[in-house]
Design an enzyme around this catalytic site. Structure first.
Site, short mmCIF file in Angstrom:
data_model
loop_
_atom_site.label_atom_id
_atom_site.label_comp_id
_atom_site.label_asym_id
_atom_site.label_seq_id
_atom_site.Cartn_x
_atom_site.Cartn_y
_atom_site.Cartn_z
N ARG A 206 0.85 -1.19 0.00
CA ARG A 206 0.00 0.00 0.00
C ARG A 206 0.89 1.24 0.00
NH1 ARG A 206 -1.82 0.95 4.28
NH2 ARG A 206 -1.26 -0.78 5.61
N TYR A 336 -1.30 -3.51 -7.13
CA TYR A 336 -1.11 -4.29 -5.89
C TYR A 336 -2.37 -4.25 -5.02
CZ TYR A 336 0.00 -5.50 -1.20
OH TYR A 336 -0.08 -6.07 0.04
N LYS A 345 -9.59 -1.85 1.92
CA LYS A 345 -9.17 -0.69 2.72
C LYS A 345 -9.94 0.55 2.28
CE LYS A 345 -6.11 -3.19 4.82
NZ LYS A 345 -6.40 -3.66 6.18
N HIS A 365 -10.69 -1.54 11.79
CA HIS A 365 -9.63 -2.42 11.29
C HIS A 365 -9.42 -3.52 12.33
CE1 HIS A 365 -5.19 -2.62 9.71
NE2 HIS A 365 -5.95 -3.54 9.15
N SER A 387 -1.15 -3.29 10.63
CA SER A 387 -0.88 -4.27 9.58
C SER A 387 0.32 -5.16 9.93
CB SER A 387 -0.58 -3.55 8.27
OG SER A 387 -1.63 -2.68 7.98
N CYS A 389 0.80 -7.58 12.09
CA CYS A 389 1.13 -7.85 13.50
C CYS A 389 0.52 -9.18 13.94
CB CYS A 389 0.58 -6.75 14.40
SG CYS A 389 1.63 -5.31 14.48
N ASP A 414 -9.69 -9.11 9.39
CA ASP A 414 -9.12 -7.79 9.11
C ASP A 414 -10.07 -6.63 9.39
OD1 ASP A 414 -6.87 -6.30 8.18
OD2 ASP A 414 -7.85 -5.97 6.26
N ARG A 505 1.50 -11.99 -0.65
CA ARG A 505 0.17 -12.21 -0.08
C ARG A 505 -0.52 -13.45 -0.62
NH1 ARG A 505 -2.01 -8.15 3.58
NH2 ARG A 505 -0.32 -6.66 3.74
C1 OXD Z 1 -3.10 -4.24 5.88
C2 OXD Z 1 -3.72 -5.40 5.24
O1 OXD Z 1 -2.15 -3.67 5.34
O2 OXD Z 1 -4.64 -5.97 5.83
O3 OXD Z 1 -3.55 -3.89 6.97
O4 OXD Z 1 -3.36 -5.74 4.10
MN MN Z 2 -5.31 -4.91 7.55
#
Ligand code: OXD
Ligand code: MN
Length: 721
Positions: A206, A336, A345, A365, A387, A389, A414, A505
């Protein structure tokens, strides 16, 4: 990193940035020339390319009616889809590369993995020519038709493909994606019905610095967002989109976010010129006919307009722009996931959070998980982590042996959309798939994720082995002797480069998850007993503690911080404040967002308890103190006990902490000193932390609600007691 662009957000109104755009327009002319050589040239588009070098001129459409928004006043109400040039005979899926072979023993490798076109994978691909019955199922809603027509006039695609979400459509698109080298079919025996895609190496995460909230005023976007004035931004984006889809197919992807029968569910339409995006949206959302039906024919119905074009995948003109007041997203220059799967998002969080505040619900989130005791008592928990974690790992946690009989089930990994009913918060997962970080995923760290991606998945930027399997750092077993890395280069274990990109991913359907919660699709949502805020902190923050009440909990969320990861471009490992893990995703002023949280608490008679966790604390030796993964169940158990009314907690200045005996650590090999360190509150560290909280709040320039400023003072006071 975005090479050659620098880290500062470009202001779309600033001349230098436009020069970068102009430069690309010149390049576009060169591309058009090449197309001409290849016979792909269409005369009208040359004019477009030439005209678009004058990016600062007035938009050809009146500024007060941005054409991206479309509208019922369009003069193109009727079917103007350009003829799909060669409508061929009925499509018959190619069995060799699609469906499951009938005789598994006889499977041959579906493709030759040493072929040159496997190495040169593409993002941008020329138009496809579907046979009749595929891609021609138009919705009846005039507002959608007008909008698509407006974008079509602007972007000048070769043809328009209306997605209906059918299996026949999927088979056709997969076959085309492979023919065009956008996807590689993986070994059917090893990863059935799964594919690999490589994004451009300049486009692997991102891009927060190029993400804009285009609300009427800068103040509405607030101090944490890049802002760009809407009318000007529309016109700049229009210039970029002019002729952008020449000789490509414009796909229209209807989708819903949320369970089919939920009052929270939203309809979106994404226009894209990327077949990879279409195929990913099929997994990530409920896509096709279902959305068209839900929207119906009312031209005034609420729906999100999303326009995505790869352009030429150049970071110099990569912009992810949100127009919350128009329920519109325009994303250009990237291929991407997080930048282009506009449902996720962009809609579910940035536009979603704006709508949520306006409409009295919450878009967060957060993962949502269910925890069921051996006695059958069940609680649901929502948890916000920045993100990368370990959210997906936590959402699919397998309790250690000692917790036999306990079950953890996933509602979402998410995003949570939450509404108030009977004084409680109820949550739904708006998504239908997982878009998770691959490296480090293995049968030990997350067996359920591994099972979820064993079949029917898309992989992006992982390595390809010589037998057509996928590989990444941290996968079970030893590394392959040879592979093709995420950039398409030869790779061996001696290579200096990583085989898979750190932010590579998987895209996998929720239905693949063996621990999917049975109420995953319940329209009313699941009742939330606890909210957890987490982050990656090597010091200061203890393993777990509980807030004294809702407002204190909001303070814990508002002051969250984490060390940065590879999920977004930029330096990795720096502590940044990330309130409620929403810093990159809140679509309006963060001060108003905090206010919305505080006010929501006032409407709850039975609010969830709020906790903060930190799985990542390190000891003096620099090693992680807590094993994490399945053992996080031990922390979860304490949280559930608290929800059940247990008094096993000690009061501390920062909140309620578990006493040593309140955490079930049976059968865990952990030194008691480690546990002490994990729960330690170091007053000196907290003095610094409090100063950081103040610095952060001050940096927001006076938008933080009084209630939270007071919480900070009270926290400081408690340290003096
Ligand atoms: C993020 C994702 O970046 O879920 O939070 O991809
Ligand atoms: Mn996320």
């Amino acid at each position: 990193m975005n090479e050659g662009v620098g880290d500062l957000p470009p202001d779309l109104r600033v001349k230098q940035n436009l020069r970068a755009i102009e430069h690309c327009v010149v390049e576009d002319t060169a591309i058009a020339d090449r197309k001409k050589e290849r016979g792909q040239y269409c005369a009208t588009d040359m004019d477009t390319y030439q005209n678009s070098s004058d990016v600062d001129r007035k938009p050809s459409h009146p500024g007060d009616r941005p054409i991206i928004i479309g509208g019922s006043d369009s003069e193109h109400a009727v079917n103007r889809q350009p003829p799909i040039s060669s409508r061929k005979q009925a499509f018959v899926p190619d069995e060799k590369i699609l469906g499951e072979p009938r005789e598994p023993e006889e499977i041959r490798l579906p493709l030759d993995y040493t072929r040159i076109d496997i190495l040169l994978m593409k993002n941008i691909a020329p138009a496809i020519s579907p046979p009749s019955g595929i891609g021609d199922n138009k919705p009846g809603n005039q507002a959608v038709l007008d909008w698509v027509h407006d974008v079509e006039l602007l972007a000048k695609p070769e043809n328009v493909f209306w997605c209906d979400g059918s299996e026949r459509e999927r088979d056709y698109l997969l076959q085309e994606a492979m023919r065009q080298n956008v996807l590689i079919k993986l070994n059917e025996k090893k990863v059935p019905r799964s594919y690999l895609h490589r994004s451009n190496p300049n486009d692997v995460a991102r891009v927060e610095q190029f993400t804009f909230i285009c609300s009427p005023t800068k103040e509405e976007a607030g101090p944490t967002n890049n802002w760009s004035e809407p009318a000007e931004t529309y016109s700049k984006l229009h210039e970029l989109l002019k002729g952008a889809m020449c000789s490509r197919t414009l796909f229209v992807v209807p989708y819903i976010m949320g369970p089919p029968d939920s009052p929270l569910t939203k309809v979106g339409f994404e226009i894209t010129d990327s077949i990879y995006v279409v195929l990913s949206m099929r997994i990530m959302t409920r896509m096709g006919e279902i959305a068209v039906k839900r929207l119906g024919n009312d031209p005034a119905a609420e729906w999100n307009r999303g326009v995505h074009s790869l352009l030429d995948v150049d970071p110099a003109r990569r912009f992810i722009c949100h127009f919350p007041q128009d329920n519109t997203i325009i994303s250009v220059g990237s291929g991407y996931g997080g930048n282009v799967l506009l449902s996720k998002k962009c809609l579910a969080l940035r536009i979603g959070s704006y709508l949520a505040r306006k409409q009295g619900w919450m878009a967060e989130h957060m993962l949502i998980l269910g925890v069921e005791s051996p006695e059958g008592k069940k609680h649901y928990v929502a948890a916000a982590f920045p993100s990368a974690c370990g959210k997906t790992n936590f959402a699919m946690l397998i309790p250690p042996q000692h917790f036999a009989g306990w079950k953890v089930t996933t509602v979402g990994d998410d995003i949570a959309w939450m509404q108030i009913r009977d004084g409680r918060l109820f949550a739904v997962n708006p998504e239908n798939g997982y878009f998770g970080v691959v490296p480090g995923t293995n049968y030990k760290s997350n067996p359920n994720a591994m099972k979820s991606i064993e079949h029917d998945s898309l992989y992006t930027n992982v390595a390809l082995t010589d037998d057509g399997d996928v590989w990444w750092e941290g996968k079970d077993g030893s590394p392959p002797k040879h592979a093709i890395d995420w950039r398409g280069n030869d790779w061996t274990p001696d290579s200096k480069e990583k085989a898979a990109h750190p932010n590579s991913r998987f895209t996998a359907p929720c239905r693949n998850n063996p621990v999917l919660d049975p109420d995953f699709e319940i329209g009313d949502g699941v009742p939330i007993s606890a909210i957890i805020f987490g982050g990656r902190r090597s010091g200061t923050l203890p393993l777990v503690f509980q807030s004294f009440d809702w407002e204190h909990g909001v303070y814990l969320g508002a002051t969250m911080a984490s060390e940065t990861t590879a999920a977004a471009t930029g330096a990795v490992g720096q502590v940044r404040r990330d309130p409620m893990a929403m810093l990159p995703f809140c679509g309006y002023n963060i001060g108003d967002y905090f206010r919305h949280w505080v006010d929501t608490g006032k409407r709850l008679t039975n609010p969830p308890l709020i906790f903060k966790v930190n799985w990542f604390r390190k000891g003096k030796s620099g090693k992680f103190l807590w094993p994490g993964f399945g053992d996080n169940m031990r922390v979860l158990k304490w949280i559930i006990d608290r929800c059940e009314g247990s008094d096993g907690a000690l009061k501390s200045p920062i909140g309620w902490l578990p006493g040593l005996h309140d955490l079930d650590l049976a059968e865990l090999e952990i030194d008691h000193h480690c546990v002490d360190e994990l729960l330690e509150i170091d007053h000196e560290d907290w003095k610094k932390e409090l100063a950081e909280h103040k610095k952060f709040f001050d940096s927001l320039g006076g938008v933080v609600p009084e209630e939270l400023l007071k919480q900070r003072e009270e926290l400081a006071e408690r340290f003096k007691e």
